[in-house]
Design a protein around this motif. Structure first.
Motif, PDB file in Angstrom:
ATOM      1  N   TYR A   1      81.694  69.622  34.605  1.00  0.00           N
ATOM      2  CA  TYR A   1      80.703  69.137  35.567  1.00  0.00           C
ATOM      3  C   TYR A   1      79.598  70.182  35.703  1.00  0.00           C
ATOM      4  O   TYR A   1      79.871  71.347  36.034  1.00  0.00           O
ATOM      5  N   ILE A   2      78.368  69.765  35.444  1.00  0.00           N
ATOM      6  CA  ILE A   2      77.237  70.696  35.454  1.00  0.00           C
ATOM      7  C   ILE A   2      76.702  70.785  36.877  1.00  0.00           C
ATOM      8  O   ILE A   2      76.058  69.859  37.381  1.00  0.00           O
ATOM      9  N   ARG A   3      76.973  71.917  37.525  1.00  0.00           N
ATOM     10  CA  ARG A   3      76.602  72.097  38.927  1.00  0.00           C
ATOM     11  C   ARG A   3      75.500  73.134  39.116  1.00  0.00           C
ATOM     12  O   ARG A   3      74.952  73.261  40.219  1.00  0.00           O
ATOM     13  N   THR A   4      75.195  73.889  38.053  1.00  0.00           N
ATOM     14  CA  THR A   4      74.178  74.932  38.171  1.00  0.00           C
ATOM     15  C   THR A   4      73.249  74.893  36.960  1.00  0.00           C
ATOM     16  O   THR A   4      73.578  74.281  35.933  1.00  0.00           O
ATOM     17  N   TYR A   5      72.120  75.541  37.086  1.00  0.00           N
ATOM     18  CA  TYR A   5      71.175  75.642  35.972  1.00  0.00           C
ATOM     19  C   TYR A   5      70.407  76.951  36.101  1.00  0.00           C
ATOM     20  O   TYR A   5      70.215  77.474  37.213  1.00  0.00           O
ATOM     21  N   ALA A   6      69.962  77.478  34.956  1.00  0.00           N
ATOM     22  CA  ALA A   6      69.248  78.749  34.949  1.00  0.00           C
ATOM     23  C   ALA A   6      67.763  78.587  34.657  1.00  0.00           C
ATOM     24  O   ALA A   6      66.982  79.490  34.926  1.00  0.00           O
ATOM     25  N   SER A   7      67.361  77.427  34.098  1.00  0.00           N
ATOM     26  CA  SER A   7      65.970  77.215  33.704  1.00  0.00           C
ATOM     27  C   SER A   7      65.416  75.967  34.382  1.00  0.00           C
ATOM     28  O   SER A   7      66.174  75.060  34.756  1.00  0.00           O
ATOM     29  N   THR A   8      64.105  75.937  34.512  1.00  0.00           N
ATOM     30  CA  THR A   8      63.441  74.763  35.087  1.00  0.00           C
ATOM     31  C   THR A   8      62.173  74.448  34.306  1.00  0.00           C
ATOM     32  O   THR A   8      61.582  75.309  33.661  1.00  0.00           O
ATOM     33  N   TYR A   9      61.767  73.190  34.381  1.00  0.00           N
ATOM     34  CA  TYR A   9      60.488  72.740  33.836  1.00  0.00           C
ATOM     35  C   TYR A   9      59.453  72.653  34.961  1.00  0.00           C
ATOM     36  O   TYR A   9      59.769  72.291  36.103  1.00  0.00           O
ATOM     37  N   SER A  10      58.217  72.920  34.590  1.00  0.00           N
ATOM     38  CA  SER A  10      57.087  72.620  35.464  1.00  0.00           C
ATOM     39  C   SER A  10      56.785  71.123  35.355  1.00  0.00           C
ATOM     40  O   SER A  10      57.426  70.404  34.577  1.00  0.00           O
ATOM     41  N   ASP A  11      55.793  70.659  36.091  1.00  0.00           N
ATOM     42  CA  ASP A  11      55.380  69.255  35.962  1.00  0.00           C
ATOM     43  C   ASP A  11      54.899  68.964  34.540  1.00  0.00           C
ATOM     44  O   ASP A  11      55.144  67.878  33.995  1.00  0.00           O
ATOM     45  N   ILE A  12      54.243  69.957  33.911  1.00  0.00           N
ATOM     46  CA  ILE A  12      53.794  69.804  32.520  1.00  0.00           C
ATOM     47  C   ILE A  12      55.010  69.680  31.602  1.00  0.00           C
ATOM     48  O   ILE A  12      55.052  68.842  30.700  1.00  0.00           O
ATOM     49  N   GLY A  13      56.020  70.510  31.844  1.00  0.00           N
ATOM     50  CA  GLY A  13      57.238  70.447  31.051  1.00  0.00           C
ATOM     51  C   GLY A  13      57.936  69.116  31.190  1.00  0.00           C
ATOM     52  O   GLY A  13      58.440  68.544  30.212  1.00  0.00           O
ATOM     53  N   LEU A  14      57.974  68.591  32.422  1.00  0.00           N
ATOM     54  CA  LEU A  14      58.626  67.308  32.650  1.00  0.00           C
ATOM     55  C   LEU A  14      57.933  66.184  31.883  1.00  0.00           C
ATOM     56  O   LEU A  14      58.604  65.307  31.323  1.00  0.00           O
ATOM     57  N   ARG A  15      56.613  66.226  31.804  1.00  0.00           N
ATOM     58  CA  ARG A  15      55.868  65.150  31.142  1.00  0.00           C
ATOM     59  C   ARG A  15      56.165  65.052  29.647  1.00  0.00           C
ATOM     60  O   ARG A  15      56.053  63.977  29.060  1.00  0.00           O
ATOM     61  N   GLN A  16      56.552  66.185  29.015  1.00  0.00           N
ATOM     62  CA  GLN A  16      56.867  66.135  27.589  1.00  0.00           C
ATOM     63  C   GLN A  16      58.372  66.005  27.342  1.00  0.00           C
ATOM     64  O   GLN A  16      58.837  66.087  26.213  1.00  0.00           O
ATOM     65  N   SER A  17      59.137  65.802  28.405  1.00  0.00           N
ATOM     66  CA  SER A  17      60.588  65.678  28.296  1.00  0.00           C
ATOM     67  C   SER A  17      61.022  64.353  28.922  1.00  0.00           C
ATOM     68  O   SER A  17      60.270  63.387  28.946  1.00  0.00           O
ATOM     69  N   LYS A  18      62.242  64.293  29.404  1.00  0.00           N
ATOM     70  CA  LYS A  18      62.790  63.113  30.062  1.00  0.00           C
ATOM     71  C   LYS A  18      63.752  63.575  31.142  1.00  0.00           C
ATOM     72  O   LYS A  18      64.549  64.489  30.917  1.00  0.00           O
ATOM     73  N   LEU A  19      63.671  62.962  32.305  1.00  0.00           N
ATOM     74  CA  LEU A  19      64.567  63.292  33.408  1.00  0.00           C
ATOM     75  C   LEU A  19      65.758  62.335  33.386  1.00  0.00           C
ATOM     76  O   LEU A  19      65.598  61.123  33.517  1.00  0.00           O
ATOM     77  N   TRP A  20      66.957  62.893  33.203  1.00  0.00           N
ATOM     78  CA  TRP A  20      68.190  62.108  33.149  1.00  0.00           C
ATOM     79  C   TRP A  20      68.827  62.080  34.530  1.00  0.00           C
ATOM     80  O   TRP A  20      68.794  63.050  35.272  1.00  0.00           O
ATOM     81  N   SER A  21      69.469  60.986  34.835  1.00  0.00           N
ATOM     82  CA  SER A  21      70.030  60.786  36.176  1.00  0.00           C
ATOM     83  C   SER A  21      71.360  61.501  36.356  1.00  0.00           C
ATOM     84  O   SER A  21      72.113  61.727  35.397  1.00  0.00           O
TER      85      SER A  21
END
Length: 376
Positions: free
Chosen positions: A233-253
């Motif tokens: 179960y993924i409960r933590t993360y070390a990296s984040t995307y900016s709004d620009i990063g999000l636009r070239q990626s995909k947000l999974w639920s």
């Protein structure tokens, strides 16, 4: 008094090199080959292949560092190995304590990752490693710091082992309810994995992938290492995307099952929050939570086989076609839901253990920070 140096001043760095493919074998001829981080065990290498034409080697006690895709992961050589192109060997010089070097590498890893370049896979070179700045106290002080960090790390390892025992309990519940998923002794209907739900790769269109404009925002970014070390179960993360990063990626639920397909093969973790991930991770979604839980544990039985048989060029990888074509026994939804309920009870235990593990991780990170600022 500490000295401000570069790593290459006090450490021998050997960059790996891929041997001729015709020299590979699995009969034990020649030296065991560490092609990349996919050949790392928990502490020492865990290789699958050998080569009779080793050009770059490490010796027992050397640190083997991942330099491609999964940058910064490391193990300690427990013998003589051939170094492939996905790793580098680090040997502490007479003024550098090897255990101090081991812990310092974790501390400095964000800086090393920031130097990575590459279109398909991020990687670092010898200069990137050798130029890392290191503050070096006298040897007795290095030994004292390393001993403190070793003790703190041992506590973390005990907690991780407790979490691993819980994961093995999930496999035991699975076998009791459904039987061996490979031999399918209860005769459940067998379908292709691709028919059970939706399987799609993560998205990271922009190059270079570590462009500063993409990073540092509010959108969680999951990497293969986060999945491999999630405990299911993924409960933590070390990296984040900016709004620009999000636009070239995909947000999974939240509830998506993440499956690694490069370097770390078929490691899995279920998102407990919405997040992005690159194309080295596949997302699996289904219409019900119980099926996702069932698939996660089912894949844990297949993980070693998938990893051992994964095609390898620069590093091990599998593709969507391989995953979608896997045969999966599929019990009735009522049984899958009962299994999901059992796992959720287990999750409560895991949640308590993971909270304790997180507290130990935070304590250890604080100790590391103080140690390498000269405050310990």
């Amino acid at each position: 008094m500490s000295r401000a140096l570069q790593l290459s001043d006090v450490c021998e760095i050997t960059m790996g090199q891929a041997p001729d493919g015709e020299s590979y074998n699995d009969q034990g001829d020649g030296l065991p080959l560490i092609a990349g981080a996919g050949d790392f065990g928990d502490l020492h290498p865990k290789v699958k292949k050998f080569t009779t034409e080793a050009s770059k080697v490490c010796e027992s006690g050397d640190i083997v560092l991942g330099i491609r895709a999964t940058i910064g992961e490391k193990v300690i050589a427990d013998g003589r190995y051939c170094l492939g192109r996905g790793v580098a060997g680090l040997r502490a010089g007479p003024d550098l304590n090897a255990r101090y070097l081991w812990h310092w590498l974790a501390h400095v890893n964000p800086l090393l990752v920031s130097k990575a370049r590459g279109a398909t896979f991020l990687q670092v070179n010898r200069g990137d490693i050798g130029e890392l700045p290191i503050s070096l106290p006298p040897l007795p002080e290095q030994c004292r710091i390393a001993a403190i960090l070793d003790k703190a790390d041992a506590l973390r390892n005990k907690r991780r082992e407790a979490l691993a025992q819980l994961d093995r309990l999930a496999q035991s519940i699975f076998v009791e309810m459904f039987g061996d998923p490979v031999t399918n002794p209860k005769g459940w209907t067998v379908v292709k994995f691709g028919e059970v739900g939706n399987l799609d790769r993560g998205v990271s269109k922009h190059r270079p992938r570590n462009d500063p404009a993409l990073l540092g925002g509010k959108h969680p970014l999951i990497q293969t290492g986060d999945v491999a070390n999630s405990g299911g179960y993924i409960r933590t993360y070390a990296s984040t995307y900016s709004d620009i990063g999000l636009r070239q990626s995909k947000l999974w639920s939240r509830g998506t099952l993440c499956i690694t397909i490069a370097a770390n093969i078929a490691k899995t973790g279920i998102l407990t929050f919405d997040a992005c991930f690159p194309d080295s991770v596949v997302g699996f979604t289904a219409n019900d939570e119980a099926t996702v839980e069932y698939v996660r544990v089912w894949l844990s039985f297949l993980q070693k086989t998938l990893e051992e048989n994964a095609p390898e060029s620069a590093q091990k990888n599998i593709n969507l076609a391989i995953l979608r074509g896997l045969d999966i026994p599929l019990p009735p939804i009522e049984l899958r839901e009962k299994f999901g309920q059992a796992l959720r009870s287990q999750m409560k235990l895991a949640g308590s253990s993971e909270k304790s593990a997180k507290e130990l991780d935070e304590m250890f990170a604080s100790l590391q920070h103080r140690a390498f600022r000269g405050e310990l």
